[in-house]
Design an enzyme around this catalytic site. Structure first.
Site, PDB file in Angstrom:
ATOM      1  N   ASN A   7       3.425 -20.330  -0.877  1.00 33.81           N
ATOM      2  CA  ASN A   7       3.473 -20.839  -2.263  1.00 33.81           C
ATOM      3  C   ASN A   7       4.586 -22.066  -2.216  1.00 33.81           C
ATOM      4  O   ASN A   7       5.430 -21.763  -2.315  1.00 33.81           O
ATOM      5  CB  ASN A   7       3.828 -19.870  -3.459  1.00 33.81           C
ATOM      6  CG  ASN A   7       3.440 -20.212  -4.610  1.00 33.81           C
ATOM      7  OD1 ASN A   7       3.208 -21.582  -4.806  1.00 33.81           O
ATOM      8  ND2 ASN A   7       3.750 -19.407  -5.571  1.00 33.81           N
ATOM      9  N   ARG A  88      -1.401 -20.819  -1.621  1.00 33.50           N
ATOM     10  CA  ARG A  88      -1.827 -20.699  -3.150  1.00 33.50           C
ATOM     11  C   ARG A  88      -1.951 -22.189  -3.666  1.00 33.50           C
ATOM     12  O   ARG A  88      -1.139 -23.019  -3.583  1.00 33.50           O
ATOM     13  CB  ARG A  88      -0.540 -19.988  -4.117  1.00 33.50           C
ATOM     14  CG  ARG A  88      -0.854 -19.996  -5.457  1.00 33.50           C
ATOM     15  CD  ARG A  88       0.367 -19.691  -6.497  1.00 33.50           C
ATOM     16  NE  ARG A  88      -0.272 -20.000  -7.652  1.00 33.50           N
ATOM     17  CZ  ARG A  88       0.214 -20.531  -8.495  1.00 33.50           C
ATOM     18  NH1 ARG A  88       1.688 -20.800  -8.300  1.00 33.50           N
ATOM     19  NH2 ARG A  88       0.068 -20.803  -9.715  1.00 33.50           N
ATOM     20  N   HIS A 177      -4.064 -18.095 -13.115  1.00 32.69           N
ATOM     21  CA  HIS A 177      -3.541 -16.799 -12.880  1.00 32.69           C
ATOM     22  C   HIS A 177      -4.812 -15.928 -12.437  1.00 32.69           C
ATOM     23  O   HIS A 177      -4.748 -14.682 -12.139  1.00 32.69           O
ATOM     24  CB  HIS A 177      -3.116 -15.960 -14.198  1.00 32.69           C
ATOM     25  CG  HIS A 177      -1.810 -15.974 -14.702  1.00 32.69           C
ATOM     26  ND1 HIS A 177      -1.775 -16.124 -16.010  1.00 32.69           N
ATOM     27  CD2 HIS A 177      -0.737 -16.518 -14.067  1.00 32.69           C
ATOM     28  CE1 HIS A 177      -0.334 -16.477 -16.131  1.00 32.69           C
ATOM     29  NE2 HIS A 177       0.236 -16.950 -15.105  1.00 32.69           N
ATOM     30  N   HIS A 202      -2.129 -10.120 -18.072  1.00 30.99           N
ATOM     31  CA  HIS A 202      -0.920 -10.662 -17.230  1.00 30.99           C
ATOM     32  C   HIS A 202       0.228 -11.131 -18.106  1.00 30.99           C
ATOM     33  O   HIS A 202       0.029 -12.303 -18.657  1.00 30.99           O
ATOM     34  CB  HIS A 202      -1.447 -11.583 -16.329  1.00 30.99           C
ATOM     35  CG  HIS A 202      -0.544 -12.393 -15.162  1.00 30.99           C
ATOM     36  ND1 HIS A 202      -0.417 -12.078 -13.966  1.00 30.99           N
ATOM     37  CD2 HIS A 202       0.692 -12.919 -15.605  1.00 30.99           C
ATOM     38  CE1 HIS A 202       0.437 -12.893 -13.468  1.00 30.99           C
ATOM     39  NE2 HIS A 202       1.495 -13.391 -14.424  1.00 30.99           N
ATOM     40  N   ASN A 205       6.236 -14.674 -17.495  1.00 36.89           N
ATOM     41  CA  ASN A 205       6.882 -15.724 -17.980  1.00 36.89           C
ATOM     42  C   ASN A 205       5.834 -16.676 -18.504  1.00 36.89           C
ATOM     43  O   ASN A 205       5.734 -16.957 -19.804  1.00 36.89           O
ATOM     44  CB  ASN A 205       7.672 -16.468 -16.853  1.00 36.89           C
ATOM     45  CG  ASN A 205       8.622 -17.589 -17.483  1.00 36.89           C
ATOM     46  OD1 ASN A 205       8.715 -17.428 -18.777  1.00 36.89           O
ATOM     47  ND2 ASN A 205       8.963 -18.389 -16.805  1.00 36.89           N
ATOM     48  N   GLY A 206       4.650 -16.927 -17.673  1.00 39.93           N
ATOM     49  CA  GLY A 206       3.517 -17.331 -18.222  1.00 39.93           C
ATOM     50  C   GLY A 206       2.795 -15.956 -18.627  1.00 39.93           C
ATOM     51  O   GLY A 206       3.148 -14.926 -18.339  1.00 39.93           O
ATOM     52  N   ARG A 235       5.966 -21.195 -23.369  1.00 37.00           N
ATOM     53  CA  ARG A 235       4.866 -22.287 -23.975  1.00 37.00           C
ATOM     54  C   ARG A 235       4.181 -21.406 -25.039  1.00 37.00           C
ATOM     55  O   ARG A 235       4.472 -20.387 -25.602  1.00 37.00           O
ATOM     56  CB  ARG A 235       3.833 -22.014 -22.856  1.00 37.00           C
ATOM     57  CG  ARG A 235       4.138 -22.482 -21.192  1.00 37.00           C
ATOM     58  CD  ARG A 235       2.829 -22.490 -20.587  1.00 37.00           C
ATOM     59  NE  ARG A 235       3.134 -22.928 -19.234  1.00 37.00           N
ATOM     60  CZ  ARG A 235       2.659 -22.119 -18.250  1.00 37.00           C
ATOM     61  NH1 ARG A 235       1.908 -21.009 -18.329  1.00 37.00           N
ATOM     62  NH2 ARG A 235       3.334 -22.416 -17.092  1.00 37.00           N
ATOM     63  N   GLY A 327       4.580  -6.690 -18.603  1.00 37.07           N
ATOM     64  CA  GLY A 327       3.559  -5.876 -18.741  1.00 37.07           C
ATOM     65  C   GLY A 327       4.131  -4.667 -17.862  1.00 37.07           C
ATOM     66  O   GLY A 327       3.875  -3.413 -17.944  1.00 37.07           O
ATOM     67  N   GLU A 328       4.648  -4.888 -16.540  1.00 34.96           N
ATOM     68  CA  GLU A 328       5.204  -3.651 -15.488  1.00 34.96           C
ATOM     69  C   GLU A 328       6.266  -3.131 -15.801  1.00 34.96           C
ATOM     70  O   GLU A 328       6.549  -1.850 -15.897  1.00 34.96           O
ATOM     71  CB  GLU A 328       5.212  -4.592 -14.100  1.00 34.96           C
ATOM     72  CG  GLU A 328       3.987  -4.855 -13.789  1.00 34.96           C
ATOM     73  CD  GLU A 328       3.980  -5.714 -12.518  1.00 34.96           C
ATOM     74  OE1 GLU A 328       5.128  -5.758 -11.843  1.00 34.96           O
ATOM     75  OE2 GLU A 328       3.122  -6.672 -12.142  1.00 34.96           O
ATOM     76  N   GLU A 378       0.080 -10.975  -6.232  1.00 33.86           N
ATOM     77  CA  GLU A 378      -0.554 -12.114  -5.853  1.00 33.86           C
ATOM     78  C   GLU A 378      -0.531 -12.271  -4.505  1.00 33.86           C
ATOM     79  O   GLU A 378      -1.535 -12.995  -3.417  1.00 33.86           O
ATOM     80  CB  GLU A 378      -0.138 -13.482  -6.543  1.00 33.86           C
ATOM     81  CG  GLU A 378      -0.743 -13.233  -8.133  1.00 33.86           C
ATOM     82  CD  GLU A 378       0.149 -14.042  -9.144  1.00 33.86           C
ATOM     83  OE1 GLU A 378       1.277 -13.667  -9.496  1.00 33.86           O
ATOM     84  OE2 GLU A 378      -0.219 -15.157  -9.494  1.00 33.86           O
TER      85      GLU A 378
HETATM   86  P1  AMP Z   1       6.698 -12.890 -14.078  1.00 34.14           P
HETATM   87  O1  AMP Z   1       6.497 -14.228 -14.555  1.00 34.14           O
HETATM   88  O2  AMP Z   1       5.641 -12.158 -13.767  1.00 34.14           O
HETATM   89  O3  AMP Z   1       7.950 -12.933 -12.743  1.00 34.14           O
HETATM   90  O4  AMP Z   1       7.619 -12.151 -15.092  1.00 34.14           O
HETATM   91  C1  AMP Z   1       8.984 -12.641 -15.505  1.00 34.14           C
HETATM   92  C2  AMP Z   1       9.388 -12.135 -16.834  1.00 34.14           C
HETATM   93  O5  AMP Z   1       9.492 -10.718 -16.880  1.00 34.14           O
HETATM   94  C3  AMP Z   1      10.757 -12.407 -17.216  1.00 34.14           C
HETATM   95  O6  AMP Z   1      11.104 -13.540 -17.694  1.00 34.14           O
HETATM   96  C4  AMP Z   1      11.210 -11.377 -18.187  1.00 34.14           C
HETATM   97  O7  AMP Z   1      10.537 -11.739 -19.494  1.00 34.14           O
HETATM   98  C5  AMP Z   1      10.147 -10.182 -17.910  1.00 34.14           C
HETATM   99  N1  AMP Z   1      10.749  -8.991 -17.503  1.00 34.14           N
HETATM  100  C6  AMP Z   1      11.070  -8.797 -16.037  1.00 34.14           C
HETATM  101  N2  AMP Z   1      11.817  -7.471 -16.053  1.00 34.14           N
HETATM  102  C7  AMP Z   1      11.795  -7.038 -17.314  1.00 34.14           C
HETATM  103  C8  AMP Z   1      12.347  -6.060 -18.084  1.00 34.14           C
HETATM  104  N3  AMP Z   1      12.953  -4.903 -17.529  1.00 34.14           N
HETATM  105  N4  AMP Z   1      12.175  -5.853 -19.321  1.00 34.14           N
HETATM  106  C9  AMP Z   1      11.515  -6.728 -20.166  1.00 34.14           C
HETATM  107  N5  AMP Z   1      11.061  -7.754 -19.601  1.00 34.14           N
HETATM  108  C10 AMP Z   1      11.300  -7.892 -18.250  1.00 34.14           C
END
Ligand code: AMP
Length: 395
Positions: A7, A88, A177, A202, A205-206, A235, A327-328, A378
């Protein structure tokens, strides 16, 4: 078979080296500040992490350094062991609807669409070109973030604007995504069977939602650019477009400057005034900060609303999947979202929801739609797409 996934960003290059078809990550790492002062890289291998400063003038130098480190660290014995590189690429427009074998000519073809993804595509393609030069005998594959969404029908992907805008300028919904939503679709069809209707959420952050029927995208929330759809970390998601010329005049700013504010100063950050990271906003809300509470409620509600829309579009979904950073990991946000779709007969089991970061069903037994948390991957999807092309080529 060893496959690299890449990436490439404007000043970074992230990689993972997979053993396929075992789906095992052998090494991974990140080259940072390429073309800037103080450039450095990190490589993780065998439970160890090395970080080195190195003058990374451009992406080609980063790629050559990666190759020499893979050998010097004993991760591979020879470059011949790498049989494929999956890249990517953000935007494939309408033309690239499948993972595609890359050559310099194809890279040039894809670059026609740089204006559709000006922040990412040029860098993605620069990374691909560097690998084509460094490993000329290896299959390089482009995996497009837009590709999975190309099954949308005209009635979903068109905007109700003059039709000529689409014909002349490609104004339509592309969706992003796609690699993540495709991975979720694959995992869920392995779990529940291929003929399922899912709403993949999904939310990192995005963020984007995707309505998927029998492995094909029916609709998705991001649009012509990743700015559309649900509220995100920084956003805005969907807003009335008339706000843009109005606020341009008030702030005496250009359209580009306002779009940057909608991308970088809006969403959770814009409403909370504190952070785009949902962890910060969650703790602000816990401490009673009214703007953080408001940001959390708006965020959850907009996702819940789209779930209801997609449930209607799919004529009843079988499963809702929550994935990506929020979500995770965030049981609080998961509960806030599912508690806003009780009208669909969907309920969360609080005990099952008390965890993070693994595949799990979190809905109650009497919930009308199953709710799952599925960690997205991904890089693995890119490795699989690359592997399938190579294996297909050999057969
Ligand atoms: P991603 O773009 O999928 O890497 O997600 C990043 C975002 O996930 C971060 O900016 C956080 O807002 C959120 N995140 C990560 N860990 C946690 C957590 N334990 N609790 C709540 N939000 C989280």
């Amino acid at each position: 078979m060893k496959i690299l996934t890449v990436n490439a960003g404007s000043s970074s290059l992230k990689f993972s080296l997979f053993e396929m078809p075992e789906e095992k990550v052998i090494a991974s790492g990140l080259f940072e500040k390429i073309g800037l002062n103080d450039s450095f890289y990190t490589i993780k291998y065998n439970g160890e992490k090395i970080t080195k400063e190195y003058d990374l003038k451009d992406h080609s130098i980063a790629v050559n350094k990666l190759m020499s480190e893979l050998i010097e660290l004993g991760i591979i014995n020879s470059l011949d062991e790498i049989e494929g590189v999956g890249h990517r690429i953000l935007h494939g427009a309408q033309e690239f609807s499948e993972p595609t074998v890359l050559s310099e000519e194809i890279v040039k073809e894809i670059s026609k669409y740089n204006e559709l993804g000006p922040l990412h595509n040029p860098a993605n393609l620069m990374g691909a070109s560097s690998f084509i030069k460094a490993l000329p005998n290896v299959i390089n594959v482009g995996v497009f973030d837009t590709a999975f969404h190309q099954t949308m029908e005209e009635k979903e992907y068109l905007y109700p604007v003059p039709y000529e805008w689409y014909e002349l300028y490609g104004i339509r919904k592309y969706g992003f995504h796609g690699t993540s939503h495709k991975y979720i679709s694959k995992v869920m069809s392995e779990a529940l069977g291929p003929d399922i209707k899912i709403i993949s959420c999904h939310i990192g952050n995005g963020g984007s939602l995707c309505a998927i029927k029998n492995g094909k995208v029916v609709d998705t929330t991001m649009g012509f650019t990743p700015l559309a759809g649900i509220m995100m970390g920084s956003r805005s998601g969907d807003i009335d477009p008339s706000i843009i010329p109005f606020i341009m005049k008030k702030l005496n700013k250009s359209a580009d400057e306002i779009i940057t504010m909608l991308n970088k100063n809006s969403g959770l950050l814009g409403i909370s005034g504190i952070s785009s990271d949902s962890r910060d906003v969650e703790s602000g809300a816990l401490n009673g900060d009214p703007r953080c509470i408001l940001a959390e409620e708006m965020y959850a509600q907009k996702i819940a609303n789209y779930i209801a829309v997609y449930n209607n579009l799919l004529d009843g979904a079988d499963a809702i999947v929550l994935t990506a950073g929020v979500g995770e990991n965030s049981k609080t946000m998961r509960k806030m979202i599912i508690d806003r779709i009780h009208s669909l007969g969907v309920y969360i089991d609080d005990k099952l929801n008390d965890f993070r970061g693994e595949f799990r069903k979190i809905s109650t037994d009497d919930s009308k739609i199953l709710v799952y948390v599925v960690p997205t991957n991904e890089e693995l999807m890119i490795a699989l797409d690359t592997y399938n092309i190579i294996v297909g080529d050999k057969n």
